[in-house]
Design a protein around this motif. Structure first.
Motif, PDB file in Angstrom:
ATOM      1  N   ASN A  33       0.905  -1.069  -0.617  1.00  0.00           N
ATOM      2  CA  ASN A  33       0.492   0.122   0.108  1.00  0.00           C
ATOM      3  C   ASN A  33       0.927   1.232   0.410  1.00  0.00           C
ATOM      4  N   SER A  34       1.764   1.158   0.671  1.00  0.00           N
ATOM      5  CA  SER A  34       2.900   2.526   0.985  1.00  0.00           C
ATOM      6  C   SER A  34       3.298   2.905  -0.785  1.00  0.00           C
ATOM      7  N   ALA A  37       1.185   4.637  -2.783  1.00  0.00           N
ATOM      8  CA  ALA A  37       0.858   5.417  -2.569  1.00  0.00           C
ATOM      9  C   ALA A  37       2.143   6.535  -3.276  1.00  0.00           C
ATOM     10  N   ASP A  72       4.962   6.000   5.142  1.00  0.00           N
ATOM     11  CA  ASP A  72       5.354   6.334   3.991  1.00  0.00           C
ATOM     12  C   ASP A  72       5.506   8.112   3.554  1.00  0.00           C
ATOM     13  N   MET A  77      -3.732  10.611   2.349  1.00  0.00           N
ATOM     14  CA  MET A  77      -5.397  10.514   2.057  1.00  0.00           C
ATOM     15  C   MET A  77      -5.861  11.725   3.382  1.00  0.00           C
ATOM     16  N   ASN A  85     -11.516   4.075   2.860  1.00  0.00           N
ATOM     17  CA  ASN A  85     -10.676   3.397   2.248  1.00  0.00           C
ATOM     18  C   ASN A  85     -10.920   2.001   3.399  1.00  0.00           C
ATOM     19  N   GLY A 137      -9.504  -7.469  -1.737  1.00  0.00           N
ATOM     20  CA  GLY A 137      -8.766  -6.634  -1.600  1.00  0.00           C
ATOM     21  C   GLY A 137      -8.832  -5.793   0.012  1.00  0.00           C
ATOM     22  N   VAL A 138      -8.692  -6.962   0.828  1.00  0.00           N
ATOM     23  CA  VAL A 138      -8.781  -6.446   2.068  1.00  0.00           C
ATOM     24  C   VAL A 138      -7.924  -6.112   2.832  1.00  0.00           C
ATOM     25  N   GLY A 139      -6.732  -5.776   2.102  1.00  0.00           N
ATOM     26  CA  GLY A 139      -5.512  -6.036   2.378  1.00  0.00           C
ATOM     27  C   GLY A 139      -4.856  -5.503   3.740  1.00  0.00           C
ATOM     28  N   PHE A 140      -5.438  -4.556   3.922  1.00  0.00           N
ATOM     29  CA  PHE A 140      -4.993  -3.405   5.168  1.00  0.00           C
ATOM     30  C   PHE A 140      -5.978  -3.851   6.316  1.00  0.00           C
ATOM     31  N   THR A 185       1.481   9.147   5.436  1.00  0.00           N
ATOM     32  CA  THR A 185       0.813   8.081   5.839  1.00  0.00           C
ATOM     33  C   THR A 185       1.815   7.534   6.417  1.00  0.00           C
ATOM     34  N   ARG A 257      -3.179 -11.017  -5.609  1.00  0.00           N
ATOM     35  CA  ARG A 257      -4.160 -10.786  -4.495  1.00  0.00           C
ATOM     36  C   ARG A 257      -4.568 -12.510  -5.154  1.00  0.00           C
TER      37      ARG A 257
HETATM   38  P1  ADP Z   1      -5.974  -2.348  -1.800  1.00  0.00           P
HETATM   39  O1  ADP Z   1      -4.981  -1.579  -1.127  1.00  0.00           O
HETATM   40  O2  ADP Z   1      -6.557  -3.794  -2.130  1.00  0.00           O
HETATM   41  O3  ADP Z   1      -7.268  -0.840  -2.134  1.00  0.00           O
HETATM   42  P2  ADP Z   1      -6.942  -1.492   1.124  1.00  0.00           P
HETATM   43  O4  ADP Z   1      -7.933  -2.277   2.564  1.00  0.00           O
HETATM   44  O5  ADP Z   1      -5.192  -2.316   1.823  1.00  0.00           O
HETATM   45  O6  ADP Z   1      -7.092  -2.234  -0.096  1.00  0.00           O
HETATM   46  O7  ADP Z   1      -6.445  -0.760   0.794  1.00  0.00           O
HETATM   47  C1  ADP Z   1      -7.762  -0.101   0.962  1.00  0.00           C
HETATM   48  C2  ADP Z   1      -7.825   1.538   0.001  1.00  0.00           C
HETATM   49  O8  ADP Z   1      -6.607   2.496   1.325  1.00  0.00           O
HETATM   50  C3  ADP Z   1      -6.338   1.404  -0.896  1.00  0.00           C
HETATM   51  O9  ADP Z   1      -6.557   1.275  -2.588  1.00  0.00           O
HETATM   52  C4  ADP Z   1      -5.341   3.316  -0.868  1.00  0.00           C
HETATM   53  O10 ADP Z   1      -6.635   4.188  -1.636  1.00  0.00           O
HETATM   54  C5  ADP Z   1      -5.928   3.544   0.532  1.00  0.00           C
HETATM   55  N1  ADP Z   1      -4.485   3.485   1.834  1.00  0.00           N
HETATM   56  C6  ADP Z   1      -3.764   2.205   2.219  1.00  0.00           C
HETATM   57  N2  ADP Z   1      -2.691   2.230   2.541  1.00  0.00           N
HETATM   58  C7  ADP Z   1      -2.276   3.185   1.823  1.00  0.00           C
HETATM   59  C8  ADP Z   1      -1.276   4.203   2.251  1.00  0.00           C
HETATM   60  N3  ADP Z   1      -0.254   3.680   2.808  1.00  0.00           N
HETATM   61  N4  ADP Z   1      -1.221   5.770   1.513  1.00  0.00           N
HETATM   62  C9  ADP Z   1      -2.236   6.193   1.229  1.00  0.00           C
HETATM   63  N5  ADP Z   1      -3.010   4.923   1.031  1.00  0.00           N
HETATM   64  C10 ADP Z   1      -3.073   4.325   1.336  1.00  0.00           C
END
Ligand code: ADP
Length: 624
Positions: A33-34, A37, A72, A77, A85, A137-140, A185, A257
């Motif tokens: 994600n970073s 970004a 990063d 955001m 997000n 894409g629920v990575g976070f 972020t 993914r």
């Molecule tokens: P995905 O990466 O598959 O879209 P995530 O849940 O990992 O799903 O992240 C959701 C969204 O949050 C990302 O698409 C991005 O827009 C935003 N995001 C996550 N981490 C960051 C970050 N470090 N800097 C900026 N935006 C971020």
């Protein structure tokens, strides 16, 4: 406090309570994600002055507070983005769709398990959390496998103020104003309470090994204790000798993914009229949305390692829409806008070269890795079939040798060239039979007859298949011919003589049957090409019975019927009965005529107009 959307909550539950063993992937998710970004900001820096000259991802470990921080200086955001997000997942509703499916499967399993209760079986849902993480894409959210709480402080590029998102991962989250000097972020995870697994995440050596394992190729420095711990060379810029196949698999899984490794990795370093590096993957399973409108094709396009477009659709023809990967070319001008890209001549040249490269790779795979190719074709073959008949067959020459068909010989896949190579010199046709499934298509009376004469028949079971062979028309000078087509005569001279004799003798019978059946059939004739059955249907003209069913099922379809010929087998005992009834039992004659027609319809896979009348007819004769 705001609560998570319902789907997100369910996902969190799954995640937190998951028995998923690969918890460490959360780090790769955050670093990716970073990196995205940073890509976004770096892209802006191509056309905007005053952006950072150095991009990096910084990791900090604090043993005292049990926190791990990932920071990063990327695009950041704003408040709305934090909310959208990180407050919800699966905006597109795909989660709901998958959930329904997995619930259904879970229900089915539960029913089976109940039946087996007491034998020590346990209930497991078929769609595990890992699969869901992979597909949506629920990575976070994966942070909640290791963290009991998290804060995300972010300041969007060019914004005055920063915001802080915090959550304990169960109920919901809050967003408040925050202080942050730089754009970007910072994510701080408070690790779960003391246990050996969480403790490991506070060990710099372990974190270093995780970064090397999952994120080594990230193009920005990942810094821990002021040291860069990743090699930063994008994996597609390394030579094949430097990369292990496991590294490609890992790169694929984290970027696309998917939990299964790709079935095929294609790398190329093209130099010539156009110059680019290619790293392409063929997934081993279709993404859940592959055959829907939502699916977007495309490869990531980089110019000298700077990401221009995440999914550049122009790089791939539709029939390669399942291919994932990266194209990195120095030939594209750096400050090209995404809109201009679509008309770019260089891009077109890359796409053309890429298409040739991929086609040749698939041909190679077909010849030297047949089993793998068949597995691939099971999953994505439909894309090639569509490709071959789409646009009135404009691409058929490119694709026809990549097609596989199931054949009556050993039920195996054959290529058209294999089929044709087995033909005797005088056989001019490529026979095919259309049915709902392999068994059904093989058991069409005419197919049985053609097969019993030693011919090989292609068994078509997909609605697309018939359009496909019609569009192909011919291959290597041999015509595609349906076994039910009236144009073909598969009878031996002996049979023909027998049929002619019977026709002469029973002309009266044939015309009486036709009279009885009126407009249901165009003609009633004798024939001996129906594999021992008493009757069968043959269609005249281009539209088969299967095709007729498909056309009729289309929205707004006009009712129509193909012209069908009812063929009767003069050697079948039922035809003797029919002759006898004609002479002295007109009601039984009518009944048997209807039965013969309906049997033929069933064998051809055509629907019956009136099932109960058919059953009554049979019973009437059985009771005689
Ligand atoms: P995905 O990466 O598959 O879209 P995530 O849940 O990992 O799903 O992240 C959701 C969204 O949050 C990302 O698409 C991005 O827009 C935003 N995001 C996550 N981490 C960051 C970050 N470090 N800097 C900026 N935006 C971020």
């Amino acid at each position: 406090m705001k609560s998570f959307k319902t789907e997100s909550k369910r996902m969190l539950e799954l995640m937190v309570n998951s028995i998923y063993t690969n918890k460490e992937i959360f780090l790769r998710e955050l670093i990716s994600n970073s990196s995205d970004a940073l890509d976004k900001l770096r892209f802006l820096s191509l056309t905007t002055a005053g952006l950072p000259s150095e991009y990096k991802i910084e990791l900090t470990i604090d043993k005292k507070t049990r926190t791990l921080t990932i920071s990063d200086n990327g695009i950041g955001m704003d408040k709305t983005e934090l909310e959208e997000n990180l407050g919800t997942i699966a905006k597109s509703g795909t989660y709901a769709l998958k959930k329904e499916e997995s619930d259904k499967k879970a229900d089915e399993k539960a029913t089976k398990t109940t039946a087996k209760k007491g034998k020590g079986s346990k209930t497991t849902t078929t769609t595990g959390p890992e699969e869901l993480i992979g597909q949506f894409g629920v990575g976070f959210y994966s942070i909640f496998m290791v963290a009991k709480g998290a804060t995300v402080v972010s300041r969007k590029y060019n914004a005055e103020s920063a915001y802080k998102w915090s959550s304990d991962g169960v109920e919901g989250y809050t967003i408040t104003a925050a202080q942050k000097d730089t754009f970007g972020t910072t994510i701080t995870l408070t690790l779960k309470d003391k246990d050996s697994e969480s403790d490991k995440l506070l060990d710099p050596n372990h974190i270093t090994s995780l970064v090397k394992k999952y994120s080594d190729y990230i193009r920005y420095p990942v810094v821990l204790d002021s040291k860069t711990i990743n090699s930063m060379v994008p994996i597609w810029r390394k030579t094949k000798a430097e990369v292990k196949s496991a590294d490609y698999d890992e790169f694929y899984k984290s970027n696309y993914r998917d939990f299964a490794p790709p079935i095929k990795v294609i790398t190329a370093n093209i130099e010539g009229a156009v110059t680019y590096k290619l790293l392409a993957f063929v997934p081993s399973q279709a993404p859940f949305d592959f055959y829907t409108k939502e699916h977007q094709k495309g490869l990531a396009l980089y110019t000298n390692s700077v990401l221009i477009v995440q999914k550049c659709a122009e790089l791939l023809p539709d029939y390669f829409s399942f291919v994932k990967g990266v194209v990195d070319s120095g030939d594209l001008s750096l400050n090209i806008s995404r809109e201009m890209l679509q008309q770019d001549r260089q891009l077109k040249a890359i796409a053309d070269s890429l298409e040739k490269k991929l086609l040749s790779e698939f041909k190679k795979m077909l010849t030297s890795e047949r089993e793998k190719y068949e597995q691939f074709f099971d999953v994505f073959g439909l894309a090639f079939k569509h490709g071959a008949y789409d646009n009135f067959g404009a691409n058929k020459a490119k694709l026809q040798d990549l097609l596989l068909f199931k054949s009556s010989k050993e039920d195996k896949y054959v290529t058209l060239s294999e089929y044709v190579s087995r033909l005797s010199d005088d056989q001019q046709n490529i026979y095919y039979a259309v049915g709902a499934n392999l068994e059904a298509s093989k058991r069409i009376p005419q197919a049985m007859s053609v097969i019993s004469r030693g011919n090989e028949v292609l068994l078509l079971t997909n609605p697309a298949d018939e359009f496909l062979v019609k569009t192909l028309g011919e291959y290597s000078g041999k015509k595609f011919v349906s076994v039910t087509n009236s144009d073909i005569s598969l009878q031996s001279d002996e049979d023909k003589a027998e049929v002619a004799k019977a026709t002469e003798k029973s002309a009266d019978l044939l015309s009486k049957v036709k009279e009885e059946l009126k407009d249901s059939v165009k003609e009633v004739v004798f024939s001996k090409s129906m594999g021992g059955f008493a009757s069968c249907l043959r269609n005249e003209g281009e539209i088969s019975i299967e095709m007729e069913k498909i056309l009729a099922s289309m929205p707004g379809a006009m009712p129509f019927a193909t012209s069908k010929i009812l063929e009767l087998n003069p050697a079948h005992p039922l035809i003797n009965n029919l002759t006898a009834y004609m002479q002295d039992d007109s009601s039984a004659f009518t009944t048997l005529c209807n039965i013969l027609l309906n049997q033929a319809r069933i064998l051809a896979g055509a629907p019956l107009d009136n099932m109960s009348a058919f059953v009554e007819d049979i019973n009437k004769l059985l009771c005689k």
